[in-house]
Design a protein around this motif. Structure first.
Motif, PDB file in Angstrom:
ATOM      1  N   GLY A   4      15.865 -21.568 -35.359  1.00  0.00           N
ATOM      2  CA  GLY A   4      16.461 -20.346 -35.866  1.00  0.00           C
ATOM      3  C   GLY A   4      17.566 -19.850 -34.955  1.00  0.00           C
ATOM      4  N   MET A   5      18.264 -18.828 -35.416  1.00  0.00           N
ATOM      5  CA  MET A   5      19.336 -18.223 -34.629  1.00  0.00           C
ATOM      6  C   MET A   5      19.164 -16.712 -34.643  1.00  0.00           C
ATOM      7  SD  MET A   5      23.475 -18.376 -35.164  1.00  0.00           S
ATOM      8  CE  MET A   5      23.585 -20.026 -34.472  1.00  0.00           C
ATOM      9  N   PHE A   6      19.304 -16.103 -33.465  1.00  0.00           N
ATOM     10  CA  PHE A   6      19.249 -14.650 -33.338  1.00  0.00           C
ATOM     11  C   PHE A   6      20.655 -14.142 -33.056  1.00  0.00           C
ATOM     12  CE2 PHE A   6      18.417 -10.462 -31.861  1.00  0.00           C
ATOM     13  CZ  PHE A   6      17.181 -10.095 -32.372  1.00  0.00           C
ATOM     14  N   MET A   7      21.146 -13.260 -33.904  1.00  0.00           N
ATOM     15  CA  MET A   7      22.473 -12.670 -33.752  1.00  0.00           C
ATOM     16  C   MET A   7      22.308 -11.176 -33.525  1.00  0.00           C
ATOM     17  SD  MET A   7      24.209 -14.675 -36.971  1.00  0.00           S
ATOM     18  CE  MET A   7      25.876 -14.054 -36.654  1.00  0.00           C
ATOM     19  N   GLU A 313      15.406 -31.945 -22.978  1.00  0.00           N
ATOM     20  CA  GLU A 313      14.431 -32.092 -21.892  1.00  0.00           C
ATOM     21  C   GLU A 313      14.157 -30.750 -21.215  1.00  0.00           C
ATOM     22  OE1 GLU A 313      16.100 -35.132 -19.430  1.00  0.00           O
ATOM     23  OE2 GLU A 313      15.382 -36.775 -20.732  1.00  0.00           O
ATOM     24  N   LYS A 314      15.199 -29.935 -21.044  1.00  0.00           N
ATOM     25  CA  LYS A 314      14.998 -28.612 -20.450  1.00  0.00           C
ATOM     26  C   LYS A 314      14.171 -27.714 -21.367  1.00  0.00           C
ATOM     27  CE  LYS A 314      19.144 -28.480 -17.519  1.00  0.00           C
ATOM     28  NZ  LYS A 314      20.445 -27.802 -17.275  1.00  0.00           N
ATOM     29  N   LEU A 315      14.413 -27.807 -22.670  1.00  0.00           N
ATOM     30  CA  LEU A 315      13.643 -27.004 -23.616  1.00  0.00           C
ATOM     31  C   LEU A 315      12.184 -27.455 -23.658  1.00  0.00           C
ATOM     32  CD1 LEU A 315      16.211 -26.704 -26.536  1.00  0.00           C
ATOM     33  CD2 LEU A 315      15.319 -24.810 -25.167  1.00  0.00           C
ATOM     34  N   ALA A 316      11.952 -28.753 -23.582  1.00  0.00           N
ATOM     35  CA  ALA A 316      10.577 -29.256 -23.554  1.00  0.00           C
ATOM     36  C   ALA A 316       9.855 -28.754 -22.305  1.00  0.00           C
ATOM     37  CB  ALA A 316      10.571 -30.775 -23.617  1.00  0.00           C
ATOM     38  N   ALA A 317      10.560 -28.756 -21.172  1.00  0.00           N
ATOM     39  CA  ALA A 317       9.957 -28.250 -19.931  1.00  0.00           C
ATOM     40  C   ALA A 317       9.696 -26.753 -20.037  1.00  0.00           C
ATOM     41  CB  ALA A 317      10.877 -28.549 -18.755  1.00  0.00           C
ATOM     42  N   PHE A 318      10.626 -26.024 -20.640  1.00  0.00           N
ATOM     43  CA  PHE A 318      10.451 -24.583 -20.850  1.00  0.00           C
ATOM     44  C   PHE A 318       9.211 -24.320 -21.698  1.00  0.00           C
ATOM     45  CE2 PHE A 318      11.210 -21.035 -23.822  1.00  0.00           C
ATOM     46  CZ  PHE A 318      11.299 -19.987 -22.935  1.00  0.00           C
ATOM     47  N   ARG A 319       9.035 -25.079 -22.765  1.00  0.00           N
ATOM     48  CA  ARG A 319       7.872 -24.888 -23.633  1.00  0.00           C
ATOM     49  C   ARG A 319       6.582 -25.232 -22.900  1.00  0.00           C
ATOM     50  NH1 ARG A 319       4.672 -27.611 -27.469  1.00  0.00           N
ATOM     51  NH2 ARG A 319       4.192 -26.350 -29.322  1.00  0.00           N
ATOM     52  N   LEU A 328      12.008 -22.429 -32.260  1.00  0.00           N
ATOM     53  CA  LEU A 328      12.984 -22.128 -31.217  1.00  0.00           C
ATOM     54  C   LEU A 328      14.077 -21.259 -31.818  1.00  0.00           C
ATOM     55  CD1 LEU A 328      14.344 -22.646 -28.405  1.00  0.00           C
ATOM     56  CD2 LEU A 328      15.472 -24.622 -29.500  1.00  0.00           C
ATOM     57  N   ILE A 329      14.394 -20.155 -31.154  1.00  0.00           N
ATOM     58  CA  ILE A 329      15.437 -19.246 -31.620  1.00  0.00           C
ATOM     59  C   ILE A 329      16.569 -19.249 -30.599  1.00  0.00           C
ATOM     60  CG2 ILE A 329      16.017 -16.893 -32.286  1.00  0.00           C
ATOM     61  CD1 ILE A 329      14.029 -18.131 -34.184  1.00  0.00           C
ATOM     62  N   THR A 330      17.721 -19.768 -31.003  1.00  0.00           N
ATOM     63  CA  THR A 330      18.884 -19.747 -30.121  1.00  0.00           C
ATOM     64  C   THR A 330      19.701 -18.497 -30.380  1.00  0.00           C
ATOM     65  OG1 THR A 330      20.833 -20.991 -29.387  1.00  0.00           O
ATOM     66  CG2 THR A 330      20.334 -21.033 -31.735  1.00  0.00           C
ATOM     67  N   SER A 331      20.414 -18.031 -29.389  1.00  0.00           N
ATOM     68  CA  SER A 331      21.229 -16.827 -29.556  1.00  0.00           C
ATOM     69  C   SER A 331      22.657 -17.210 -29.943  1.00  0.00           C
ATOM     70  CB  SER A 331      21.243 -16.015 -28.258  1.00  0.00           C
ATOM     71  OG  SER A 331      21.716 -16.817 -27.181  1.00  0.00           O
ATOM     72  N   HIS A 332      23.310 -16.298 -30.650  1.00  0.00           N
ATOM     73  CA  HIS A 332      24.697 -16.510 -31.065  1.00  0.00           C
ATOM     74  C   HIS A 332      25.628 -15.719 -30.164  1.00  0.00           C
ATOM     75  CE1 HIS A 332      28.390 -16.683 -33.270  1.00  0.00           C
ATOM     76  NE2 HIS A 332      28.396 -15.374 -33.446  1.00  0.00           N
TER      77      HIS A 332
END
Length: 374
Positions: A4-7, A313-319, A328-332
């Motif tokens: 998803g995306m958060f704006m 890989e960074k996102l997997a480590a974060f999780r 996962l929600i990415t920001s705009h």
């Protein structure tokens, strides 16, 4: 795992209101085209850098052009408006969207709007709960209505004509109401615990350190266990600030370029949270001096950037370190430069997410409406 995306959205307001509105319409269209599952849009009145007074109005403009994506209000600031108005508008939009809608609510986070609506000194979380409870009653009960709270009342007794439907609140498309989401931003977040108690969804903000996001999940789980309720990872969405480029070097060069979009983004957030007295939410450690919370600190500690493999890989480590979110929600941010940020969206959806799903073992399950349209 869904994307998803958060704006908020947060822009450099000097670029002009019309430019920003049209750009954000294009961003949502692009998210739908690239296969994003959700887009969340904020609500602000006196913030030219966050220029959406009505996310539902923007979403209604895009319904026909974006047939796939689920729209989420991120958030409707409930203390600022009478619950009956919000209930009616939400019910209407939910029907227009045929259920492709999640109801994000919040107490608000912007002092100018608080001052405008005279809620600076009120318990806005208490107002939020009273408001949503009143909305649910209006959706699920028949008139006459006599709902009285500390902050609002909804009374309709003398003008009800049940045989012709007069006096009845519109009911949402999704029964008894759309899924409800509450964002979490602070360390030791009461929002996480409230979402857990009420069975609501939760989004951890993208602009908080990893340690704070991990705390949101712990608080949610602790509260669920306290009330003997099942743990539901599918109801947790984790926000992150992400930049995907073809190579790690490209991402590093951009993040070190003066005046880049993320530098503006964090400079704005630092100014707003500092003025509001909640800059602490940006700190990796509670005792960290305010002066050390700089755009460079935020970029270095909160941005996940690089090639698709590096980011995955960074996102997997974060999780692994924060908790088992399923979305996962990415920001705009400002599309400056356009080509890089538009490419970022494609790389995130089509290269990062498949790798991330493989690394975490969390496969993609399309939303029900997407399955129905296949």
């Amino acid at each position: 795992m869904r994307l998803g995306m958060f704006m908020h959205p947060i822009h450099d307001f000097k670029r002009g209101y019309a430019t920003l509105l049209n750009e954000d319409l294009d961003v949502i269209r692009a998210a739908d085209q690239e296969g994003f599952d959700e887009v969340w849009l904020g609500e602000h009145i006196l913030l030219p850098s966050e220029p959406f007074a009505s996310p539902l109005m923007i979403f209604a403009r895009l319904l026909a052009e974006c047939p796939r994506i689920t729209f989420g209000s991120g958030v409707l600031c409930l203390p600022n408006k009478h619950p009956a108005i919000v209930a009616a508008e939400v019910a209407q939009f939910d029907h227009l969207a045929k259920g492709r809608f999640m109801l994000g609510i919040g107490p608000g986070a912007t002092p100018p709007d608080f001052e405008l609506f005279e809620v600076l000194d009120k318990d806005r979380m208490q107002m939020l709960e009273e408001s949503i409870d009143m909305m649910i009653r209006l959706w699920t009960e028949d008139p006459p209505y006599e709902i009285r709270g500390k902050f609002w009342k909804a009374v309709v007794k003398d003008n009800v004509l049940s045989h012709v439907g007069v006096g009845k609140m519109a009911v949402p498309y999704q029964l008894p109401h759309p899924p409800i989401m509450l964002p979490s931003m602070s360390r030791n977040s009461e929002s996480s615990r409230l979402a857990a108690r009420r069975g609501w969804y939760m989004i951890s903000a993208n602009f908080v350190p990893q340690e704070v996001a991990a705390g949101h999940w712990r608080d949610y789980c602790d509260e669920r266990r306290k009330h003997s309720l099942p743990i539901e990872p599918k109801k947790w969405r984790a926000g992150r600030t992400i930049l995907v480029t073809e190579t790690d070097d490209e991402a590093r060069a951009y993040l070190r370029s003066p005046g880049n979009s993320l530098e503006w983004y964090f400079r704005y957030i630092i100014a707003l949270t500092g003025h509001g007295g909640f800059v602490h939410m940006l700190k990796s450690h509670p005792d960290m001096p305010d002066a050390e919370v700089t755009p460079r600190y935020c970029i270095d500690t909160m941005v996940i950037a690089g090639s698709p493999r590096t980011v995955a890989e960074k996102l997997a480590a974060f999780r692994e370190e924060t908790g088992p979110f399923d979305t996962l929600i990415t920001s705009h941010h400002d599309w400056v430069p356009y080509g890089m940020w538009r490419r970022h969206m494609h790389l995130l959806a089509h290269e990062v997410m498949p790798i991330l799903r493989s690394l975490t073992g969390v496969q993609y399950v399309p939303p029900e409406h997407a399955l129905a349209s296949c």
